[in-house]
Every structure is written in C-alpha cells, then in structure tokens.
Design a protein around this motif. Structure first.
Motif, PDB file in Angstrom:
ATOM      1  N   SER A   1     108.260 -69.016  49.077  1.00  0.00           N
ATOM      2  CA  SER A   1     107.149 -67.901  47.733  1.00  0.00           C
ATOM      3  C   SER A   1     107.257 -66.717  47.179  1.00  0.00           C
ATOM      4  CB  SER A   1     105.670 -67.957  48.413  1.00  0.00           C
ATOM      5  OG  SER A   1     105.119 -67.118  47.873  1.00  0.00           O
ATOM      6  N   VAL A   2     108.768 -66.300  48.367  1.00  0.00           N
ATOM      7  CA  VAL A   2     109.090 -64.664  47.643  1.00  0.00           C
ATOM      8  C   VAL A   2     110.168 -65.233  46.822  1.00  0.00           C
ATOM      9  CG1 VAL A   2     110.525 -63.256  48.477  1.00  0.00           C
ATOM     10  CG2 VAL A   2     108.774 -63.972  49.614  1.00  0.00           C
ATOM     11  N   LYS A   3     110.829 -66.134  46.846  1.00  0.00           N
ATOM     12  CA  LYS A   3     112.476 -66.499  45.789  1.00  0.00           C
ATOM     13  C   LYS A   3     111.566 -67.249  44.829  1.00  0.00           C
ATOM     14  CE  LYS A   3     116.022 -68.577  48.322  1.00  0.00           C
ATOM     15  NZ  LYS A   3     117.011 -69.357  48.666  1.00  0.00           N
ATOM     16  N   LYS A   4     110.249 -67.556  44.448  1.00  0.00           N
ATOM     17  CA  LYS A   4     109.712 -68.152  43.488  1.00  0.00           C
ATOM     18  C   LYS A   4     109.652 -67.211  42.584  1.00  0.00           C
ATOM     19  CE  LYS A   4     105.784 -71.067  41.536  1.00  0.00           C
ATOM     20  NZ  LYS A   4     105.420 -71.778  41.805  1.00  0.00           N
ATOM     21  N   ASP A   5     108.387 -66.048  43.388  1.00  0.00           N
ATOM     22  CA  ASP A   5     108.404 -64.923  43.175  1.00  0.00           C
ATOM     23  C   ASP A   5     108.989 -64.226  41.936  1.00  0.00           C
ATOM     24  OD1 ASP A   5     106.030 -63.068  41.700  1.00  0.00           O
ATOM     25  OD2 ASP A   5     106.193 -62.125  43.693  1.00  0.00           O
ATOM     26  N   VAL A   6     110.380 -63.660  43.259  1.00  0.00           N
ATOM     27  CA  VAL A   6     111.861 -63.344  42.804  1.00  0.00           C
ATOM     28  C   VAL A   6     112.343 -64.501  41.055  1.00  0.00           C
ATOM     29  CG1 VAL A   6     113.894 -62.568  42.920  1.00  0.00           C
ATOM     30  CG2 VAL A   6     112.248 -62.469  44.762  1.00  0.00           C
ATOM     31  N   LEU A   7     112.486 -64.844  41.676  1.00  0.00           N
ATOM     32  CA  LEU A   7     113.496 -65.422  40.125  1.00  0.00           C
ATOM     33  C   LEU A   7     112.590 -65.749  39.064  1.00  0.00           C
ATOM     34  CD1 LEU A   7     113.956 -69.219  41.670  1.00  0.00           C
ATOM     35  CD2 LEU A   7     115.596 -67.052  40.199  1.00  0.00           C
ATOM     36  N   GLN A   8     111.281 -65.500  39.163  1.00  0.00           N
ATOM     37  CA  GLN A   8     109.936 -65.491  38.026  1.00  0.00           C
ATOM     38  C   GLN A   8     110.051 -64.538  37.273  1.00  0.00           C
ATOM     39  OE1 GLN A   8     105.866 -66.586  39.346  1.00  0.00           O
ATOM     40  NE2 GLN A   8     106.945 -69.209  38.614  1.00  0.00           N
ATOM     41  N   THR A   9     109.817 -63.754  38.552  1.00  0.00           N
ATOM     42  CA  THR A   9     110.583 -62.009  37.303  1.00  0.00           C
ATOM     43  C   THR A   9     111.431 -61.758  36.503  1.00  0.00           C
ATOM     44  OG1 THR A   9     109.082 -61.487  39.511  1.00  0.00           O
ATOM     45  CG2 THR A   9     110.318 -59.166  38.269  1.00  0.00           C
ATOM     46  N   ILE A  10     112.562 -61.783  37.048  1.00  0.00           N
ATOM     47  CA  ILE A  10     114.405 -61.616  37.379  1.00  0.00           C
ATOM     48  C   ILE A  10     113.896 -62.877  35.584  1.00  0.00           C
ATOM     49  CG2 ILE A  10     116.222 -62.373  36.672  1.00  0.00           C
ATOM     50  CD1 ILE A  10     116.155 -62.628  39.477  1.00  0.00           C
ATOM     51  N   ALA A  11     113.318 -63.855  35.422  1.00  0.00           N
ATOM     52  CA  ALA A  11     113.336 -63.799  34.132  1.00  0.00           C
ATOM     53  C   ALA A  11     112.030 -63.506  32.953  1.00  0.00           C
ATOM     54  CB  ALA A  11     112.775 -65.900  34.267  1.00  0.00           C
ATOM     55  N   ALA A  12     111.280 -62.747  33.523  1.00  0.00           N
ATOM     56  CA  ALA A  12     109.760 -62.224  32.749  1.00  0.00           C
ATOM     57  C   ALA A  12     110.999 -60.728  32.127  1.00  0.00           C
ATOM     58  CB  ALA A  12     109.304 -61.897  33.170  1.00  0.00           C
TER      59      ALA A  12
END
Length: 1037
Positions: A260-271
């Motif tokens: 869940s944390v890794k998904k949040d991190v990747l989505q934030t980097i993409a944003a």
C-alpha cells in the motif's frame, strides 16, 4: 430580551433558539433593531465569569449574523463587527462561536480586504492545537472561506500569512480537518510567493506521508483513506520547489515492505512528474527511472505496482515532451531519458522468451504513448533492432514472444494516432510505424496463414497483430485492410480451427465493422452468407448454421451493417421456409436478429420504427397464413419460434413513442382478439385471416392458432401503461384471459394467458374502481382451493387456478398493492394442503423469479423497489412455521417453496435469517428434486463463505449430506454433484480448524469414489475438494 431568550433555549431547544435569532435578524433588516444595539445588549454576558455564558452570548450574535441577508450591513457595520469579533478570538471559551460569526460576516457583500487581513492576523495568533476537533473544524472552515473569497487580501500579507498558517495548522490529525488543511495549503503552494518558505511548507505537508488512516465504523463524515491520499498528493505535486526534497524521500520509501505504501509512493511520483515541469523533471528523470524500474522488470502479470511504475515512466516522458513537435534530437531531455530506457530494454529483448523480456516490451510501449515525439523516438530506435531479432529467431516460441512485444508497440501507435473514424486531430508528426508497414504485414500474415494449425498461440498473436494494423489510422491502404478482413473471414469460417482462434477472428472482424463497415458488408457478408444452407439438413444438424449466424450477429451491431443483415436474414428465412425445414433454423435466424437488436449501442426511435415496418408484418404473415389453410410451412407457429418472434417484436416496440404504440396495439387487437382486418397482413388475405384466425376463441381455435397468442402477450408487455387498451371492459377482458389460462390447449398457450393476465393487472387495472372486481376475481379463484378436502383427488382446473393466482399475486406485489400480500399469505397456507401443496411450492419460483421479458421496468411495468426483500420477509417466517407444524408427508412442499424463494434473492437478504433456515436447508438436501438441491447448495456455499459461524453447529450433518449428494449418481445429476463438492471444498478455508479436522479422514476417503465420476467437471471439483481437505493437518491424538 431576545439575547436572554436565545441563551435560555440554545441547549434545551435549538430550534426555538434558531427562530429567535432569525426573528432578530428580520428586525435588523426592517430597521426595527440596530445591530450595534444587539452587540451592546450582550455586554454583561460577555464579561461574565462563566465561560459557558460568554460562549452563548457570542453564539447569539453569530446566529443573527448567519440569518442576515448579505446586503443588509453597511461598510461601517462590517468593520465594527469584524473588529469586535477579532477581539473576542482571545477568549478561548468562545472560539467556536466567534469563528461561526466570522464565517457569516466574511460572506457579507461589503466585507473588504482590511477585514480579511485583520481576521487572518488574529486567527494566526490562536493556539488551535489545544482546542477540540469540532472547534478546530469551524476555525479551519473560516480560513477556507477567507481563502475562497478574499485570496488577494491574504496574498498581500506576504510571508507573514505563510508562517502564520503553518503555525495555525501544524500538527492537525483529524481527517475532516486535514481535508481543509490540504486544500488551503495547496492554494498557497500554487498561487502564493513561497520561495522563502519552501522548507517550512514542505515539512508541514510531507509529515503526513504516507497516509495510514483507517476510517472508524459508521464514520458520519464518510472520509476515506483514499480521499486523504488524493488531497495530500495534490499538495505534494503542486509546486516544483519541492522536487529537491521530495524525490529523495519518496525513493527511499520505495524500500517499504508494505504494498500500500509503495503504491502511494509511485502514484505520488507520477503526479509530481506530471506537474513539476520539464526543466525540473529533466534533472531528476534518470534518478527516478532507476528507482522504479525494479518494480516493472521483476513483476508478475497482474502486478498492480508494476502498472503504477509504468505510469511513472509515462508521466516523465510526457512532461519531457512539452513543446516537441518532431522526433526529439539527441540533446533534448526526452531523448536522453528514453535513450537509457531503450538501450536497457533492447538488451533484455535479445532473448524474448526470458522473464524480463515481456516487462521490457511493456516499458517501451508505455513510454511510447506519452506523446507523438516519444512514440517517434521509441519506434525509430527499436523497430529495426526488433525486426532483425525476429528474422534471426529460431523456433516458434521465440518468434511468438517477439510478436507479442510488437503488438504492444502497435497498441501504443493506436493510442497515439487513433483508430479509423476517430474525430481527434491527427498528430502533426507522421506515424513512423508506416516505414515498417509492409514488413509487419508480411510477418503477421505469415504467422496467421502460413503456420501449422497446431501452433494456436502463435497464430492468435499474428491475428491480433493484423487486427491492430487494420485498426491503426492512416497506416494500411483500403485494399490491405480488405486482405486482413479476408484472412479473418477464412479463420472464422473454418470449422477445423480452434475455438479460441475463431473467436479472436470474430473480435477482429467486429472491430473492423465499427471502423470500416463497408468492407464487412462487401467482403465478410457474402462469405458468411454463402455458408448458410438453403434448407435444414438433418444430417448436418444445427452446427451447419448456428456458428455462422452467431458470427453475423456479433458483426452487425453497427447500424449500417444491421440494415444489410436484416435484408439478408429476411430473404434467407423466406428461402428455408419455402424449401421446408424444422423449427430450429428459423429460430436461429430470428435469434440472431434479436441478439443484434438487444445489443446495438444506438437504438433510435426512427430506426426501431423502420425495423418494425420491415420485419413484423413479414413475421406475422409467415406465421398466420399457413394456419388458415394457405400453402407454406407451419414451423413459424412452433412454440419455440413463436417465443423468439414475440421477444423480437417486444424489443422493437419498447423504443416506440405513444402514438406509434397506440397504432400498433389497435392492429394487434384486430388480429388476435377482435377478428377484424389487420394492416400487417397483405391486403389480399386480410379478410380471410379475420375470418379464419381465432387465437382468442376459447372453443373453436385450433391448438396451433391458440399458441400464437404468446405474440400478443409480448406486444402487451412492451406497451406503455398510459396507453388505453381498445376494449370495452378491462375486467371482462381479464376474466376471459383467466378463463383461457384455466382451460389451456397447451403449456405455451397457458403461459401466454398467464403473462397477459399479470400484465393487465400490473399496468392497467390500477384505479380504485378496479380494486373490488380484482378482489372478487381472486377470491373466486381461491375459495375452492382453500375449501378443497384434504383427501380430494387432484383437479387440473384447480391446479390451473393456483398458477393463475401466483401470476396475479406477483403483478400486485410488484406494484406495492396490499391485496397481493393477502393472496400470498393464502398461497403459503396452501403449502400444507395434501393435494395442492406440491403445485403451490413450485409457484413461488414464478412469484420471485426474474421476469426479464414481461413485468420489468423496460417494459413499462410498475416495479417497486425492494419487492423481493418484502416477499422474503413476509413469506419465510410463515413457511418456517408451516414446516414445523406440518406432518412429515407435508414438509417437502415447504422445503421446495423455501428453495424457490432462496434462489431468487441475494445473499445479503438471506444471511440474517440463517439460524432459522439452516435446519430446513439440511432437510432440503434429502429431497429428490434436483432444482431444490441446487438452490439449497448455492445458499450453503454463500453461507460458508460469508457467515461461517452460522454453520458451525451443523458441520457433522452437512458433511454427511454433502458426501451423499456428490457420491450418489443415481439420484443426483452432475450439476448437483459438482455443486455439493464445491460446497464441501469451502469448509477448510472458511471454518476454524478444530471444527473441520475431525471429519478430514471421512471426507478424504469418501471422495475416492467421486474421482472416477463419468463427468469431467465433477471429477475436477472432486480433485480440488480432496486436495483442500488433504492439505489439512491431522488432529492430535
């Protein structure tokens, strides 16, 4: 005086307090009262030592302000009240009330910049953290309002506002308040001058990352963790000034073990990559790619994190493409970013069968969709190498793996350049894939048409590639797309091909039918129609035409194509009827037309009217004329063909307007009821049909003519209920229909009148004047059943009356009529009748079953919400009570009725009643009726998965009965045996180990005999079930 009354009532009677404040506001608006007098009247309360009194006093002023018209106060009033309330912010006991007043004040028409600055300065001095959540929420709401309405004033405060805001909101933890904090901070980050405060703002925002909030049960605000994540992500990605701090910290968090944390991190980097701008991202692009590529290259097929990492690469490439309208020169940030990716991916693709080759292809395809410039770079740098690898590849497996990568790249081309018929502008940069068009066409054609039929996977990959080439806008010439269509036709029509390949060919043709319908009509239709025989060959069976008709139907969903299909099918129907055939072929032709009409994406009134005019008169003529003595086949009057004809007419009629339906119902009544000339019959035959076609004639109508009445029922179903029916008395017409249902000439004849009776009752007999006749009618049907002696022999007439009552009850219950429940109660009571209980038990399937063709909302029936739930809660307790009171010989009807109810309602409705129902369900497994067992097993499967505790006391009984159900082939059909095994297999995972372990040995041994069941599906379920039980540990001795 008003202030005192308000303060007395504000806690014990808030409604009265609000009325008092509103009354005061109206007096101010009418100038009977001055606002300053209101403020002065509060003086003694504002200096009271009791904190509660002071808060109530401010609450009164705030309530008055909230009730005032925004244009009431003058500029001077606003300034004075603003200063007064700002001074009150120092009184911590009334902070919530004071902020409420300021919220109302800042919405006033004459509220100005000076007041906004003064209030904001005062707010920034408040120690908000010490106050409760509700108070903080009101203060933050005030701040949010100031930001929305008076943003320029806050900007004029410069850094003073930024530092004050950080002090005010720092440390906030409440989810509802954080939603406001994140919104306000985002505006500051985007619109304010924050260069001197970047680190301060970053700390106040990033301290919340990652969000780990879990909403409490019954959260009244409905704020989810995802809401907070989205709002926080919007803050972090809103300013490029965060880049130097945020990227290293986000990359560090990629080492987290939490998906869940890794998904949040990747989505934030993409944003962040999408919003920080090309100059900033160019500095960090390689660093980011190196951090996320591991998630892609080491992923599985369904890895969600890999997709998020691909989105990061796409976002970077998209941002770096800004301003590029040509293939990127080597010195551009985009080219430098893509160069490393292409080099690494091509290295992995040298061995396309290796594990990391497929992810490498996905990477290339994903970054190629970022822009036309990115697409050009990827295609120009990878395609020559990939084609060379393909030409040197030895073995089908390696070639297939490489074709799959090429398909991904073609898919990216479609995404960038679009499909034929797309309205979006074509990119200025020409598609570089055109350079490789001929080579790709040759490779894919050879893979599909030049490979052995045993190489199914390779041929499917080639077929998909050809379909992509045909779909890609401006790539292939019209003739080349036509060749693709020919290839797909050949595969789809070849009966020796594997089913998966033929289905893939049909999907390809279906795509082409949307993009190039003319090619389908000129190439595919003649090829497919040539496969349809002109007669029904008994030796070839239905396989000679069913597959072709199904394919034609799937290809004809576009309007222009369906026009051709309709003409061809009507002509083919004429040919086969003339040549002599059974009912199966005409039924298949009509079913193909029905499929298209039900699945067309667009069904306009004009189109449906035109289709009705072309099809319905022809169908009625072909059905009716042979029944009055004319030459021609009578197969159109076969029950199965009539049913499809009726559904076809029903589908056409639903979309017609009131005027069109009114005209149709008049003609249909002429044909089926009134025995008058009908305009849908050719003029030369109208009088003879009126004289000889008598489907509504109880006595004289031949059986075949009576069976045609199902078409009338389907027409009636499609009618809008506001259209009056052309009869003198609806009640008389209903009685005649019920009489016909009670004296049927065939089961189909009975069903047509049962549906007609239920439609009349639900849609037209709805006025108060209809209530008494309906009750008299149902009482007449019920009375002989309720008074029938227990020892009386079965009377078919009373059995038919019972079926009629179920249909009438359903019509009434669906529209919420109480009399429907009264009838239902009597029907439940009849379950205990020795003679008619079995018939009554089967009727509950009709009462609750889905009626897709008649009583539905698309058919304009009156259908109240939660009808099934109401019937369930009404019937089940009565059935359970009746079961308990019944003799053993009368229990089976109750169990059958219960199973017919359970199969028609959702698990959510059943689960609360399970403790009561489970003993009955167990006994249902002992009945011989397979449908009862199936319904019971379905309920038990859901129960074990969703409410395992409910069955823990019945494990022994269930295990024994389920083993018996799956082992006894003489009594239980394959579906029951397979379902029993599936239920038994659910036990090990759903129930606690100590409950099921004692039965492990019994189950494992009992399933040995099922492993050689004649049916493959049953054997598979047995293997899966035994494996789950076998995997459990033995209980300790």
């Amino acid at each position: 005086m008003d202030a005192r009354l308000y303060m007395l009532n504000v806690e014990k009677d808030p409604t009265e307090a609000t009325r008092i404040a509103t009354q005061s506001a109206k007096r101010i608006e009418s100038k009977e009262l001055k606002l300053l007098d209101v403020v002065q009247s509060l003086g003694e309360y504002l200096i009271d030592e009791d904190r509660t009194v002071r808060a109530k006093a401010i609450s009164y002023l705030s309530a008055v302000l909230s009730s005032l018209d925004p244009k009431t106060l003058t500029r001077q009033h606003v300034a004075v009240i603003a200063q007064f309330l700002c001074d009150r912010l120092d009184d911590e006991s009334g902070l919530k009330e004071t902020s409420t007043g300021l919220i109302a004040l800042q919405a006033m028409a004459r509220f100005g910049k000076d007041e906004a600055v003064a209030i904001t300065e005062a707010l920034c001095k408040v120690d908000l953290a010490k106050h409760p959540q509700g108070t903080r929420f009101v203060v933050l709401t005030l701040l949010n309002g100031l930001m929305e309405r008076h943003r320029d004033a806050l900007k004029s405060m410069g850094g003073k506002f930024v530092t004050g805001l950080v002090d005010l909101v720092g440390g906030e933890k409440d989810p509802r308040n954080l939603m406001i904090v994140f919104s306000v901070v985002k505006v500051v980050l985007v619109e304010f001058d924050i260069v001197m405060h970047v680190e301060l703002l970053f700390d106040v925002v990033y301290c919340y990352f990652p969000i780990t909030f879990r909403p409490p049960p019954d959260d009244p605000y409905g704020i989810t963790a995802q809401d907070l994540k989205n709002r926080l992500r919007a803050c972090i990605s809103s300013t490029r000034y965060f880049a130097a701090q945020v990227f290293p910290q986000l990359i560090e968090k990629l080492d987290s073990t939490s998906p869940s944390v890794k998904k949040d991190v990747l989505q934030t980097i993409a944003a962040c990559a999408a919003s920080y701008g090309a100059p900033t991202i160019a500095t960090h692009s390689v660093q980011l790619w190196d951090a996320v590529k591991f998630e892609i290259l080491n992923s599985t097929d369904e890895d969600e994190l890999a997709q998020e990492a691909l989105n990061v690469a796409h976002a970077i490439a998209h941002t770096l493409s800004f301003g590029l309208n040509t293939a990127p020169p080597p010195t551009t940030p985009l080219a430098r970013f893509l160069k490393g990716i292409v080099k690494e991916c091509l290295k992995l693709l040298q061995e396309p069968q290796q594990k990391q080759a497929k992810p490498a292809g996905q990477i290339l395809a994903k970054v190629a969709t970022a822009s036309a410039a990115a697409h050009a770079y990827v295609v120009q740098t990878t395609m020559p190498a990939l084609l060379l690898i393909y030409s040197d590849a030895e073995g089908i497996a390696k070639q297939r793996a490489l074709l799959e990568v090429l398909n991904l790249l073609l898919g990216s081309s479609v995404e960038v350049y679009g499909s034929w018929g797309d309205m979006a502008a074509y990119p200025a940069l020409e598609n570089p894939m055109g350079e490789f068009r001929e080579k790709l066409f040759e490779m894919y054609s050879k893979a599909l048409m030049g490979s052995s039929k045993e190489e199914g996977g390779f041929r499917i990959t080639g077929l998909r590639g050809l379909a992509l080439l045909a779909r890609l806008r401006r790539l292939l010439e019209e003739g080349e797309v036509g060749m693709v269509v020919q290839y797909l036709d050949e595969v789809a029509l070849e009966k020796g091909e594997k089913v998966e390949l033929r289905e893939e060919a049909l999907r390809g043709l279906k795509d082409v039918s949307k993009l190039k319908p003319a090619l389908i009509m000129s190439i595919t239709f003649p090829a497919f129609m040539a496969q349809l025989p002109d007669y029904d060959d008994d030796e070839a069976g239905s396989g000679a035409y069913t597959g072709t008709l199904e394919a034609l139907a799937k290809l004809s969903l576009e309007r222009a194509v369906f026009e051709i299909l309709l003409t061809r099918m009507v002509n083919k129907l004429e040919v086969i009827l003339h040549g002599g055939c059974g009912p199966a072929y005409p039924r298949a032709i009509l079913s193909a037309l029905l499929y298209v009409l039900q699945n067309m994406p667009e069904r306009s009134n004009a189109d449906m009217k035109a289709h009705f005019s072309r099809l319905v008169p022809s169908l009625l003529t072909k059905t009716v004329l042979p029944l009055i003595g004319d030459e021609g086949s009578r197969v159109m009057a076969d029950d199965s063909v009539l049913d499809v004809s009726g559904r076809l007419i029903n589908t056409l009629m639903r979309a017609l307007d009131v005027e069109q339906q009114t005209e149709i119902i008049g003609q249909v009544f002429n044909l089926f009821v009134r025995r008058q000339p009908c305009e849908y019959i050719p003029a030369a035959s109208r009088e003879r049909v009126a004289a000889g076609f008598r489907p509504f004639d109880d006595e004289a109508a031949p059986k075949e003519q009576s069976g045609c009445f199902i078409i009338f029922a389907y027409v009636l179903a499609a009618m809008r209920r506001e259209i009056p029916l052309p009869v003198d008395s609806l009640t008389t017409f209903l009685r005649t229909t019920i009489h016909q249902a009670a004296h049927p000439k065939s089961p189909a004849h009975r069903m047509s009148h049962l549906h007609t009776a239920s439609l009349l009752t639900n849609k037209w007999l709805r006025t108060p004047d209809d209530t008494a006749p309906l009750q008299d009618l149902t009482n007449t049907l019920l009375a002989p059943l309720l008074s029938a002696p227990p020892t009386a022999p079965y009377d078919d007439r009373l059995g038919n009356n019972l079926r009629i009552l179920f249909f009438l009850a359903k019509a009434l219950v669906l529209r919420g009529d109480k009399h429907g429940m009264d009838i239902t109660a009597d029907l439940v009571a009849l379950l205990s009748h020795p003679t008619y209980g079995a018939t009554a038990s089967k009727g509950f399937a009709a009462l609750l079953g889905d009626d897709d063709d008649f009583l539905t909302r698309p058919n304009h029936a009156v259908v109240r919400l939660l009808t099934k739930q109401r019937i369930f809660t009404f019937c089940v307790p009565r059935i359970v009570d009746g079961f308990r009171a019944a003799d053993s010989s009368l229990k089976p009807p109750h169990l059958t009725a219960l199973s017919n109810i359970l199969r028609s309602v959702t698990p959510a409705v059943i689960l609360p009643s399970l403790p009561t129902l489970l003993p009955l369900l167990l006994q249902s497994l002992d009945l011989h009726d397979p449908s009862v067992k199936l319904a019971t097993l379905d309920t038990l499967i859901v129960t074990v998965h969703e409410s395992a505790d409910a069955v823990k006391e019945h494990v022994a009984s269930l295990v024994g009965r389920l083993l018996s159900a799956c082992c006894d082939r003489g009594v239980n059909p394959p579906r029951v045996r397979a379902r029993a095994l599936r239920c038994l297999a659910a036990f090990p995972g759903a129930l606690r180990g100590e409950l099921v372990l004692p039965y492990r040995r019994q189950v494992v041994r009992g399933l040995v005999g099922v492993l050689d069941d004649p049916k493959r599906g049953v054997r598979k379920e047995a293997v899966d079930c035994r494996a789950k039980w076998f995997a459990m540990d033995e209980p300790e001795a």
